[in-house]
Design an enzyme around this catalytic site. Structure first.
Site, PDB file in Angstrom:
ATOM      1  CE  LYS A 165      -3.603  -2.641   0.387  1.00 53.33           C
ATOM      2  NZ  LYS A 165      -4.576  -2.843  -0.702  1.00 53.33           N
ATOM      3  CG  ASP A 194      -3.918  -1.243  -3.745  1.00 52.53           C
ATOM      4  OD1 ASP A 194      -4.383  -0.283  -4.403  1.00 52.53           O
ATOM      5  OD2 ASP A 194      -4.642  -2.036  -3.112  1.00 52.53           O
ATOM      6  CD  GLU A 218      -5.233  -3.008  -6.462  1.00 51.51           C
ATOM      7  OE1 GLU A 218      -6.279  -2.992  -5.793  1.00 51.51           O
ATOM      8  OE2 GLU A 218      -4.339  -3.879  -6.312  1.00 51.51           O
ATOM      9  CG  ASP A 241      -9.966  -2.685  -6.064  1.00 50.56           C
ATOM     10  OD1 ASP A 241     -11.134  -3.094  -6.172  1.00 50.56           O
ATOM     11  OD2 ASP A 241      -9.299  -2.837  -5.025  1.00 50.56           O
ATOM     12  CE  LYS A 265     -10.996  -5.814  -3.878  1.00 50.41           C
ATOM     13  NZ  LYS A 265     -10.562  -4.631  -3.103  1.00 50.41           N
TER      14      LYS A 265
END
Length: 371
Positions: A165, A194, A218, A241, A265
């Site tokens: 992250k 991400d 991401e 995402d 997801k």
């Protein structure tokens, strides 16, 4: 077979330690999960779970999920849960939008269909044999040294793919994080950086054109259009995402060339029925996909990884297990568990995980009569 009762449980899932993402601007310590059991007039029951990962991550929140189920339940009582497309059409007419609230109901119906036919979800989702699903770690935002230490801890547990992250207004700090992690990554392992939509396009361009890393990046920015503008001007492959909520969003991402891969997801897009359509579209356009859920217990992880296990190898990337971050386990010993970096599936029908109602406490709502 008809739906005779829908029961709802609220379960707090504390994390084993605080979790930071989006450059440290978002912090999570406990997530609020909702378990749903659908009973039928033939004595079969199916389970689902919905966990939006707090209220700051996506336009979704757990109390809203339960309020939405209160609106949806009357329209579902008396319907055949095996008619998955009709169940989803009914929910969309009864309550437009709110896909995160529909996901646990859809998954409970898939669980019922599997139990009624004696088939595991991975087979109903298209696999002849379930693929072992590689799992990836999730590395909280911190200093380069802290993040590298977490990666080494994850490697010792069998993880070979990591989601680090990064993100924030200090682009020099992100350059330092990315370069340090890339240099320290153990041989044979992979990393995705991400951003969780934390960069503006200008910051994204400064960072990504300065680093030597050519790993996945991401969700660099908030919107699909911003990510598409960045994707045109950087050398790294882009994974999307949080900006993808509907099939139409995924179609637009492909049309605009905004990415080379996506995260699928079920809780974000409305359940396994809609996630499967998106997965199949992704296969048809050559995307690579991380298939995992937004959060929840080992039940939510297991339901989603059935879809990953039925996805072709060239299109399947590693999946995250939320339950690995929890301090509690509502379904102990069941479902998708880390086996040296992989999840292996059995032939158990449906999801293959059955929560014990007594372990969840008293339901917060019950709609309909006896089973």
């Amino acid at each position: 077979m008809r739906i005779s009762r829908i029961s709802v449980w609220q379960v707090d899932l504390p994390l084993s330690k605080p979790y930071w993402l989006s450059g440290g601007r978002l912090k999570f310590e406990t997530i609020d999960s909702t378990f749903v059991r659908i009973d039928t007039d033939e004595g079969l029951s199916g389970w689902g779970e919905g966990c939006p990962w707090g209220h700051t991550y996506l336009p979704a929140h757990a109390p809203g999920l339960r309020s939405a189920i209160e609106l949806l339940a009357p329209a579902l009582l008396g319907r055949d849960p095996r008619a998955l497309d009709e169940i989803n059409r009914t929910m969309d007419v009864q309550l437009p939008g709110h896909p995160y609230a529909k996901s646990p109901i859809d998954i409970a119906c898939w669980d019922l269909l599997g139990k009624a036919t004696g088939e595991p979800l991975w087979r109903m989702l298209g696999a002849e044999i379930p693929a072992p699903v590689a799992i990836n770690s999730s590395i909280s935002t911190g200093s380069p040294e802290e993040m590298i230490a977490l990666i080494h801890e994850a490697s010792a547990k069998g993880y070979r793919t990591h989601s680090a992250k990064v993100g924030g207004s200090d682009f020099a700090a992100d350059i330092e994080r990315i370069e340090a992690i890339s240099a320290a990554l153990p041989k044979g392992e992979q990393v995705t950086f991400d951003v969780n939509r934390a960069w503006t396009p200008g910051v994204a361009l400064q960072v990504l054109n300065a680093v030597s890393a050519r790993d996945w990046i991401e969700q660099p920015c908030e919107t699909l259009d911003e990510c598409a503008a960045v994707a045109e001007k950087v050398p790294q492959p882009i994974m999307l995402d949080e900006c993808l909520h509907t099939f139409q969003d995924h179609l637009q991402a492909w049309k605009s060339g905004a990415c080379q891969g996506v995260k699928v997801k079920p809780n974000r897009v409305g359940g396994l029925t809609k996630a499967r359509r998106i997965r199949d579209f992704g296969v048809s356009v050559g995307w690579q996909m991380h298939i995992e859920d937004t959060g929840g217990s080992a039940f939510a992880d297991t339901a989603t990884l059935h879809l990953a296990a039925s996805t072709p190898g060239p299109n399947r990337l590693a999946s995250w297990l939320c339950h690995a971050h929890l301090a509690v386990d509502p379904v102990p010993g069941q479902g998708a568990r880390n086996q040296d970096g992989y999840v292996i599936f059995s032939d158990a029908p449906g999801v293959g995980v059955t929560p014990e109602p007594a372990a969840l406490g008293e339901p917060v709502a019950v709609f309909g009569g006896g089973a």
